[in-house]
Write an enzyme that holds these catalytic residues in place. Structure first.
Site, PDB file in Angstrom:
ATOM      1  N   ARG A  50       0.607  20.702 -13.774  1.00 27.87           N
ATOM      2  CA  ARG A  50       1.385  19.743 -12.968  1.00 27.87           C
ATOM      3  C   ARG A  50       1.029  19.903 -11.494  1.00 27.87           C
ATOM      4  O   ARG A  50       0.958  18.932 -10.749  1.00 27.87           O
ATOM      5  CB  ARG A  50       2.889  19.901 -13.201  1.00 27.87           C
ATOM      6  CG  ARG A  50       3.725  19.048 -12.233  1.00 27.87           C
ATOM      7  CD  ARG A  50       5.122  18.674 -12.726  1.00 27.87           C
ATOM      8  NE  ARG A  50       5.803  19.723 -13.425  1.00 27.87           N
ATOM      9  CZ  ARG A  50       6.315  20.839 -12.868  1.00 27.87           C
ATOM     10  NH1 ARG A  50       6.220  21.024 -11.556  1.00 27.87           N
ATOM     11  NH2 ARG A  50       6.909  21.747 -13.601  1.00 27.87           N
ATOM     12  N   TYR A 102       2.697  -7.221  -5.006  1.00 29.20           N
ATOM     13  CA  TYR A 102       2.701  -7.054  -6.463  1.00 29.20           C
ATOM     14  C   TYR A 102       4.155  -7.049  -6.947  1.00 29.20           C
ATOM     15  O   TYR A 102       5.005  -6.358  -6.361  1.00 29.20           O
ATOM     16  CB  TYR A 102       2.011  -5.726  -6.791  1.00 29.20           C
ATOM     17  CG  TYR A 102       2.055  -5.337  -8.232  1.00 29.20           C
ATOM     18  CD1 TYR A 102       1.317  -6.041  -9.179  1.00 29.20           C
ATOM     19  CD2 TYR A 102       2.836  -4.274  -8.662  1.00 29.20           C
ATOM     20  CE1 TYR A 102       1.364  -5.681 -10.509  1.00 29.20           C
ATOM     21  CE2 TYR A 102       2.878  -3.913  -9.992  1.00 29.20           C
ATOM     22  CZ  TYR A 102       2.140  -4.612 -10.916  1.00 29.20           C
ATOM     23  OH  TYR A 102       2.187  -4.255 -12.231  1.00 29.20           O
ATOM     24  N   ASP A 173      -1.722  -1.113   0.153  1.00 28.21           N
ATOM     25  CA  ASP A 173      -2.128  -1.102  -1.254  1.00 28.21           C
ATOM     26  C   ASP A 173      -3.489  -1.788  -1.325  1.00 28.21           C
ATOM     27  O   ASP A 173      -3.601  -2.996  -1.102  1.00 28.21           O
ATOM     28  CB  ASP A 173      -1.074  -1.841  -2.088  1.00 28.21           C
ATOM     29  CG  ASP A 173      -1.394  -1.826  -3.585  1.00 28.21           C
ATOM     30  OD1 ASP A 173      -2.583  -1.760  -3.940  1.00 28.21           O
ATOM     31  OD2 ASP A 173      -0.452  -1.913  -4.388  1.00 28.21           O
ATOM     32  N   LYS A 198      -6.837  -0.481 -12.352  1.00 26.61           N
ATOM     33  CA  LYS A 198      -7.569  -1.726 -12.130  1.00 26.61           C
ATOM     34  C   LYS A 198      -9.056  -1.419 -11.902  1.00 26.61           C
ATOM     35  O   LYS A 198      -9.714  -0.945 -12.795  1.00 26.61           O
ATOM     36  CB  LYS A 198      -6.928  -2.489 -10.971  1.00 26.61           C
ATOM     37  CG  LYS A 198      -5.385  -2.545 -11.042  1.00 26.61           C
ATOM     38  CD  LYS A 198      -4.843  -3.311 -12.232  1.00 26.61           C
ATOM     39  CE  LYS A 198      -3.339  -3.131 -12.449  1.00 26.61           C
ATOM     40  NZ  LYS A 198      -2.488  -3.448 -11.334  1.00 26.61           N
TER      41      LYS A 198
HETATM   42  C1  LIG Z   1      -1.156  -3.139 -11.014  1.00 30.70           C
HETATM   43  C2  LIG Z   1      -0.780  -2.981  -9.601  1.00 30.70           C
HETATM   44  C3  LIG Z   1       0.137  -2.009  -9.201  1.00 30.70           C
HETATM   45  C4  LIG Z   1       0.821  -1.118 -10.198  1.00 30.70           C
HETATM   46  O1  LIG Z   1      -0.047  -0.252 -10.849  1.00 30.70           O
HETATM   47  P1  LIG Z   1       0.161   0.301 -12.356  1.00 30.70           P
HETATM   48  O2  LIG Z   1      -1.034   1.127 -12.563  1.00 30.70           O
HETATM   49  O3  LIG Z   1       0.269  -0.901 -13.241  1.00 30.70           O
HETATM   50  O4  LIG Z   1       1.437   1.072 -12.349  1.00 30.70           O
HETATM   51  C5  LIG Z   1       0.405  -1.885  -7.842  1.00 30.70           C
HETATM   52  N1  LIG Z   1      -0.173  -2.696  -6.933  1.00 30.70           N
HETATM   53  C6  LIG Z   1      -1.059  -3.650  -7.286  1.00 30.70           C
HETATM   54  C7  LIG Z   1      -1.680  -4.510  -6.229  1.00 30.70           C
HETATM   55  C8  LIG Z   1      -1.386  -3.834  -8.631  1.00 30.70           C
HETATM   56  O5  LIG Z   1      -2.248  -4.794  -8.970  1.00 30.70           O
END
Ligand SMILES: *Cc1c(COP(=O)(O)O)cnc(C)c1O
Length: 385
Positions: A50, A102, A173, A198
């Site tokens: 962890r 998001y 982000d 992603k």
């Molecule tokens: C998918 C996404 C998230 C969240 O990520 P997860 O891996 O699904 O928890 C946050 N910000 C953006 C821009 C995203 O496309």
């Protein structure tokens, strides 16, 4: 020597543990929860997974190197990264957030963070200054660029300057661009977030998230939060993301060229009323994008003339899959109004311009003619204008 981006996806400039790997070219998966101690008060450098695991550490160094950070922490998902980040703040703190985030991030802010006493002002950072929204308790600005799914472009340098003037953090982000196309820390951000699910993972098969900080002090704080709260990325998942990042450069280039071709083709379709892609010269954010990134990404949103036509595309595509998420090898089409933004309040949807006629494509790596044919076939029954 400074490595180029494609090399950084594959090799660390400063490898660690390399003498303990028996020459293994692929970084091993240290599938262990705990580590034996050589003696009392001694440690191999790893005690418990962890807190630290070599496979996760390898991945963290790679992402850190790609973002130009001073420390990166890998999480079990993008949302666990964002929720760990929120632990930097305390009740009474105020955050200015871009209105078009998001959907899951907006949901976290409204359903969890507000309950914990953090307050938010949601503003349009593409056109509004942060000054009118500032309070004495404002601690940070939070944005995504391009926004999801309307692909609005925000001038990150400009927002970063205001944040510096007022002594508050800028959090970006960077999921949509990936570190291959944009590095927000270079533009003045303090913390970068990724949903590694992603583009970094890139194969629609693994969840992951990252926080990268611009100072070691901030990175240490975030690492402490991750160790204490525990939503860390396991060893196997860490290895899958290491594997995914090796091809990040070639995937981003191919996905982007496919996206550009599809965006241009969509412009000529009689039932398509609007095409949103920052790579198009007609996109209002095109020039800002050129000034702050090395590419335009591979997300294309568009609007059809009727909601019925949007739904018909979702049901008739064959190669393109009707699924949430983005950034993988497979092209996906998303219906933001019922999927990613299904829980966003109607007044916000209306303000940011998400309608039941909008579709979002995450363009993948297939043959682009096949993708265009697939869309064309899905549109055929409506006639040609
Ligand atoms: C998918 C996404 C998230 C969240 O990520 P997860 O891996 O699904 O928890 C946050 N910000 C953006 C821009 C995203 O496309």
């Amino acid at each position: 020597m400074k490595y180029g981006l494609d090399t950084k996806c594959i090799h660390l400039e400063e490898p660690f543990l390399e003498n303990n790997l028996y020459g293994s070219v692929s970084f091993p998966i240290f599938q262990t929860s705990t580590f034996a101690h050589p003696g009392v008060g001694q440690s191999t450098g790893y005690d418990y997974s962890r807190a630290d695991n070599p496979t996760r550490e390898q991945l963290e160094h790679i992402v850190d190197q790609l973002e130009g950070g001073s420390g990166t922490i890998a999480f079990a998902s993008g949302m666990s990264a964002v929720s760990a980040l929120m632990e930097l703040f305390k009740p009474g703190d105020h955050i200015i957030a871009e209105i078009n985030l998001y959907g899951g991030t907006t949901r976290l802010f409204e359903q969890i963070s507000e309950k914990n006493g953090i307050r938010f002002s949601m503003i349009d950072l593409g056109s509004e200054d942060i000054e009118p929204a500032l309070t004495k308790d404002t601690k940070a600005v939070f944005l995504e660029c391009p926004t999801n799914p309307t692909l609005k472009i925000i001038d990150i340098r400009k927002i970063a300057e205001s944040c510096k003037q007022h002594g508050i953090l800028l959090i970006v982000d960077n999921t949509f661009m990936s570190p291959y196309f944009m590095n927000p820390l270079e533009l003045g951000a303090d913390i970068v977030i990724h949903s590694g699910t992603k583009y970094l993972g890139g194969h629609n098969d693994t969840l992951a998230g990252f926080l990268t900080a611009n100072t070691a002090e901030l990175a240490d704080k975030l690492r402490y939060i991750s160790k204490v709260t525990g939503a860390v990325l396991p060893p196997l998942e860490s290895w899958l993301i290491i594997r995914g990042i090796q091809t990040l450069g070639v995937r981003m280039e191919r996905a982007q060229s496919n996206a550009m071709a599809i965006a241009k083709w969509l412009l000529d379709q009689p039932h398509v009323t609007r095409v949103l892609y920052p790579g198009l010269e007609t996109h209002p954010g095109h020039d800002i994008m050129i000034g702050q990134s090395r590419g335009f990404g591979a997300i294309v949103s568009f609007e059809t003339d009727t909601a019925q036509n949007a739904r018909s595309i979702l049901e008739r595509v064959r190669i393109i899959r009707f699924a949430e998420s983005l950034g993988g090898t497979e092209t996906l089409v998303t219906y933001p109004i019922t999927q990613t933004h299904g829980e966003v309040k109607p007044e916000i949807l209306e303000r940011v311009g998400i309608s039941d006629r909008m579709l979002r494509l995450s363009v993948g790596l297939e043959n682009v003619d096949d993708l265009i044919n697939d869309l064309e076939n899905a549109m055929v029954p409506w006639g040609r204008g």
